[in-house]
Design a protein around this motif. Structure first.
Motif, short mmCIF file in Angstrom:
data_model
loop_
_atom_site.label_atom_id
_atom_site.label_comp_id
_atom_site.label_asym_id
_atom_site.label_seq_id
_atom_site.Cartn_x
_atom_site.Cartn_y
_atom_site.Cartn_z
N LYS A 1 10.46 8.19 3.80
CA LYS A 1 9.36 8.59 2.92
C LYS A 1 9.90 9.12 1.60
O LYS A 1 10.84 9.91 1.56
CB LYS A 1 8.50 9.65 3.62
N GLN A 2 9.31 8.66 0.52
CA GLN A 2 9.75 9.02 -0.83
C GLN A 2 9.51 10.52 -1.09
O GLN A 2 8.49 11.07 -0.70
CB GLN A 2 8.98 8.18 -1.85
N ASP B 1 0.84 -1.21 0.00
CA ASP B 1 0.00 0.00 0.00
C ASP B 1 0.87 1.26 0.00
O ASP B 1 0.55 2.25 -0.67
CB ASP B 1 -0.93 0.01 1.22
N LEU B 2 1.98 1.23 0.74
CA LEU B 2 2.89 2.38 0.78
C LEU B 2 3.55 2.60 -0.58
O LEU B 2 3.84 3.74 -0.97
CB LEU B 2 3.97 2.18 1.85
N MET B 3 3.80 1.49 -1.30
CA MET B 3 4.35 1.61 -2.65
C MET B 3 3.29 2.19 -3.60
O MET B 3 3.59 3.02 -4.45
CB MET B 3 4.83 0.25 -3.16
N LYS C 1 2.81 5.90 -3.37
CA LYS C 1 4.07 6.62 -3.64
C LYS C 1 4.78 7.10 -2.36
O LYS C 1 5.67 7.95 -2.43
CB LYS C 1 3.82 7.83 -4.55
N THR C 2 4.40 6.51 -1.20
CA THR C 2 5.13 6.86 0.02
C THR C 2 6.56 6.34 -0.06
O THR C 2 7.51 6.98 0.40
CB THR C 2 4.43 6.27 1.26
N ILE C 3 6.74 5.13 -0.61
CA ILE C 3 8.08 4.57 -0.81
C ILE C 3 8.17 4.04 -2.24
O ILE C 3 7.16 3.71 -2.86
CB ILE C 3 8.41 3.43 0.19
N GLY D 1 18.29 7.92 -2.46
CA GLY D 1 17.38 6.87 -2.93
C GLY D 1 15.92 7.14 -2.66
O GLY D 1 15.06 6.30 -2.94
N LYS D 2 15.61 8.34 -2.14
CA LYS D 2 14.22 8.60 -1.72
C LYS D 2 13.38 9.30 -2.79
O LYS D 2 12.18 9.48 -2.60
CB LYS D 2 14.21 9.46 -0.45
#
Length: 482
Positions: A420-421, A384-386, A389-391, A467-468
């Motif tokens: 966090k992305q 869900d975080l992917m 776009k959170t990560i 990498g974020k």
């Protein structure tokens, strides 16, 4: 895919039929109320019936009959509404009565079929001749005393299903695929745990060889092989032996043999008995077994979704490749885990994480899906975080490893580590401008036709942002400027 062995006189074909003894999951034995559970101190799960005391009468276990019918239905086999129990007479120390109650001429389950899939994608159907119920014998132990053998009757009388295949198997690989599929079906049904190490599933392997187009030649039976790997190995060893006998001008004798994996050989145990040697006759203490079609129908309605049906549904419902679907339905627990992860999410991405990263982690740590350190809900939370776009995918790998070690949720790990992305286009534009300014010579090379440098620029921007950065936004920003 054809499998053959080469001899001095040319090519030979292997012909194999398997008799699989599967111990029925039930609380008590087939004809007595003694415990059917594995283990225990010797001779503690024994009733007077199991010990063969005079005057003791067998009483048929209703649940064992239901389990046999469920198995027959799972094998797409014919259920015989009338069957009969017979006495199979032979004398051995672990058989107190001098006979085994079995089914011979009228088994409870008739013809069926098992679909197998080989490594190259070939699908074959192996015929089932019959499934009959019988009671297990006790266990002889020859290593407890220098001069005497000890007998443990805990296993005596435990219900077995003997599942006999047609001689349709043509290679060790097919035999392995058949046994794995049979064990999978039994486990889905909950009728046998398929634990070959504990002896709750074991195979008698019938092997013969022939030249192409010939009728069947004499077969030999290899008794009580207790692992799929050994079954496959025993077939190859015995087939090679038989080819040498035939090519040297000899005759293969019909007999029972034992496989010795340490010596890589099969050894003669006894001349093979035919049915008349056992002097079968109807057991006078047991009436013919008559079941009603309505009960069979009720049992069928209660069956779980079987592996082939579940695989086909996964392909259709989740849009995943056949191979992935086959892997995910290998065990009921894996299929359940996957469906929990995939629910309402990108099903292909879920399949990749389960069959890739999760399976890899379980293999490394020696765990099964049942005791996975990351629950299906927790893995779903990471996806869900992917999705929002959170990560990104790179950070997800780091988060996954942390979840393995700590058991924390993905959201907590992202918060704790500040992972966090970055989706702020201003910050990404600034990083892009800085990287291009520091690599002006490479910018000129890129604009001069070296398109492969684009990946270099992406890597430098991602490195600058630890990498974020959102990779899609980085790509877009770079293309715009370049």
């Amino acid at each position: 895919m054809s499998y053959t062995l080469e001899g001095k006189t040319g090519t030979w074909e292997i012909v194999v039929g398997l008799e699989v003894h599967a111990q029925v999951i039930s609380h008590s034995k087939l004809f007595s109320g003694a415990s059917a559970s594995y283990g225990g101190e010797p001779n503690t799960h024994v009733s007077l019936v199991d010990a063969g005391f005079p005057g003791m009468l067998p009483v048929l276990n209703h649940e064992c009959v239901a389990q046999a019918i469920r198995t027959g239905l799972g094998l797409r086999a014919r259920i015989n509404l009338e069957s009969r129990f017979d006495r199979k007479n032979y004398f051995y120390a672990d058989l107190p009565t001098g006979y085994q109650i079995s089914q011979f001429t009228h088994p409870i389950v008739g013809e069926g079929t098992v679909e197998i899939e080989l490594g190259d994608g070939t699908v074959r159907h192996i015929g089932i001749t019959r499934l009959h119920m019988e009671q297990d014998a006790g266990k002889s132990m020859h290593d407890q005393d220098p001069t005497r053998s000890f007998i443990d009757l805990n296993r005596a009388g435990v219900a077995l299903m003997e599942i006999v295949s047609e001689p349709d198997i043509r290679s060790p690989e097919e035999a392995g695929a058949y046994l794995r599929k049979l064990r999978q079906i039994l486990r889905y049904l909950g009728t046998c745990d398929g634990n070959m190490e504990e002896g709750s599933m074991r195979a008698d392997v019938n092997v013969s060889v022939r030249k192409a187009g010939e009728p069947f030649r004499t077969r030999c039976e290899i008794k009580n092989v207790n692992s799929i790997r050994y079954v496959m190995h025993a077939i190859e060893v015995e087939a090679t032996r038989q080819i040498e006998v035939w090519e040297d001008g000899g005759e293969v004798d019909q007999e029972t043999r034992l496989f010795d994996p340490s010596r890589n050989e099969t050894r003669s145990l006894r001349s093979k008995e035919d049915a008349h040697d056992y002097r079968y006759f109807s057991d006078p203490d047991l009436l013919p077994l008559v079941v009603e079609q309505a009960w069979v129908d009720e049992l069928e309605r209660g069956l779980p979704e079987l592996p082939d049906d579940k695989r086909d549904r996964f392909i259709k419902q989740y849009g995943i490749p056949r191979y992935d679907a086959s892997v995910l339905v290998a065990e009921q627990a894996i299929a359940d885990y996957y469906e929990e992860v995939a629910k309402g999410r990108d099903a292909r991405l879920a399949a990749n994480w389960v069959t890739g990263d999760l399976f890899g982690a379980l293999n490394r740590t020696g765990r099964s899906i049942q005791d996975s350190p990351i629950s299906a809900q927790a893995l779903g939370g990471m996806l869900d975080l992917m999705a929002d776009k959170t990560i990104n995918g790179k950070i997800a790998k780091e988060v996954f490893e942390d979840m393995l070690e700590t058991g924390d949720s993905a959201a907590d790990i992202v918060e704790r580590k500040g992972l966090k992305q970055v989706t702020d286009t201003g910050a990404i534009d600034a990083a892009v401008a800085d990287v291009l300014a520091r690599n002006a010579d490479k910018v000129e090379e890129y604009r001069g036709g070296k398109d492969r440098l684009f990946g270099f620029f992406v890597g430098q921007v991602m490195k600058a942002m630890a990498g974020k950065a959102n990779p899609a936004i980085v790509n877009e920003a770079l293309k715009k400027v370049l």
